[in-house]
Design a protein around this motif. Structure first.
Motif, PDB file in Angstrom:
ATOM      1  N   TYR A 132      -7.461  10.062  -0.624  1.00 42.11           N
ATOM      2  CA  TYR A 132      -7.106   8.742  -0.662  1.00 42.11           C
ATOM      3  C   TYR A 132      -6.720   8.482   0.713  1.00 42.11           C
ATOM      4  N   ASN A 186       0.739  -1.198   0.064  1.00 38.92           N
ATOM      5  CA  ASN A 186       0.165   0.153  -0.079  1.00 38.92           C
ATOM      6  C   ASN A 186       0.776   1.297  -0.009  1.00 38.92           C
ATOM      7  N   TYR A 187       1.890   1.327   0.624  1.00 39.86           N
ATOM      8  CA  TYR A 187       2.962   2.353   0.772  1.00 39.86           C
ATOM      9  C   TYR A 187       3.683   2.668  -0.690  1.00 39.86           C
ATOM     10  N   VAL A 240       2.015   2.075  -3.459  1.00 40.44           N
ATOM     11  CA  VAL A 240       0.797   2.532  -4.288  1.00 40.44           C
ATOM     12  C   VAL A 240       0.789   3.984  -3.806  1.00 40.44           C
ATOM     13  N   MET A 277      -5.245   0.711   5.780  1.00 39.86           N
ATOM     14  CA  MET A 277      -4.085   0.806   4.927  1.00 39.86           C
ATOM     15  C   MET A 277      -2.804   1.246   5.616  1.00 39.86           C
ATOM     16  N   ASN A 299      -8.638   5.725   3.016  1.00 43.27           N
ATOM     17  CA  ASN A 299      -7.964   4.367   3.494  1.00 43.27           C
ATOM     18  C   ASN A 299      -6.931   4.422   4.751  1.00 43.27           C
TER      19      ASN A 299
END
Length: 173
Positions: free
Chosen positions: A135, A64-65, A67, A143, A139
């Motif tokens: 975002y 996730n990081y 992304v 995340m 999230n």
């Protein structure tokens, strides 16, 4: 944080933007570092920002990081850097003072034209920053636990979760 870890390289900035290849990297490096500290740190907050820098430095950025950085932070940072570059490249410090560089076979923009260029890229950066902020808010809990991690300290920067500011004081709403 004063670590000299860049979220984007000078070459990546040149590859992804209108910045020309012949610009000296030592003139761009401080603008990237300043843009990270001034704009990305308040976007992410200290805990998430420090995690990203640690992972980038260790070359372990993943999941996730990765992304977050690849899809949101890079575009935001690149446009903030471009908005900061014109004055940094035009005026340079020498042992005899500050001087303005001139160009052969080209005309330099007026100061008002330069401010228009700066405003264009700053507006673009704010667009990408808003997308990144939305975002993260959407999230963050699942995340990015660091986004909601608050560490005590006078130097802690908390994430700025508002997209817009108002120059008019509206009271404590």
């Amino acid at each position: 944080m004063s670590k000299n870890i860049l979220m984007i390289s000078v070459q990546m900035l040149k590859d992804r933007t209108a910045v020309h290849d012949n610009i000296d990297e030592k003139l761009v490096f401080p603008e990237i570092k300043a843009a990270q500290d001034m704009f990305i740190l308040p976007l992410c907050g200290s805990a998430l920002y420090n995690k990203l820098l640690t992972d980038i430095n260790a070359n372990t950025l993943a999941g996730n990081y990765k992304v977050l950085v690849d899809d949101y932070v890079i575009d935001t940072l690149a446009n903030y850097v471009i908005s900061e570059l014109p004055l940094g490249l035009t005026y340079q410090f020498w042992n005899k003072g500050v001087s303005q560089k001139t160009v052969d076979n080209a005309t330099q923009p007026s100061m008002s034209e330069m401010y228009s260029i700066v405003a264009k890229y700053k507006n673009r950066a704010e667009h990408y920053s808003k997308r990144a902020r939305m975002y993260l808010i959407q999230n963050g809990n699942a995340m990015f636990p660091e986004y909601y991690t608050f560490v005590a300290g006078v130097d802690t920067v908390y994430p700025d979760r508002t997209s817009f500011t108002s120059p008019i004081y509206l009271g404590n709403q």
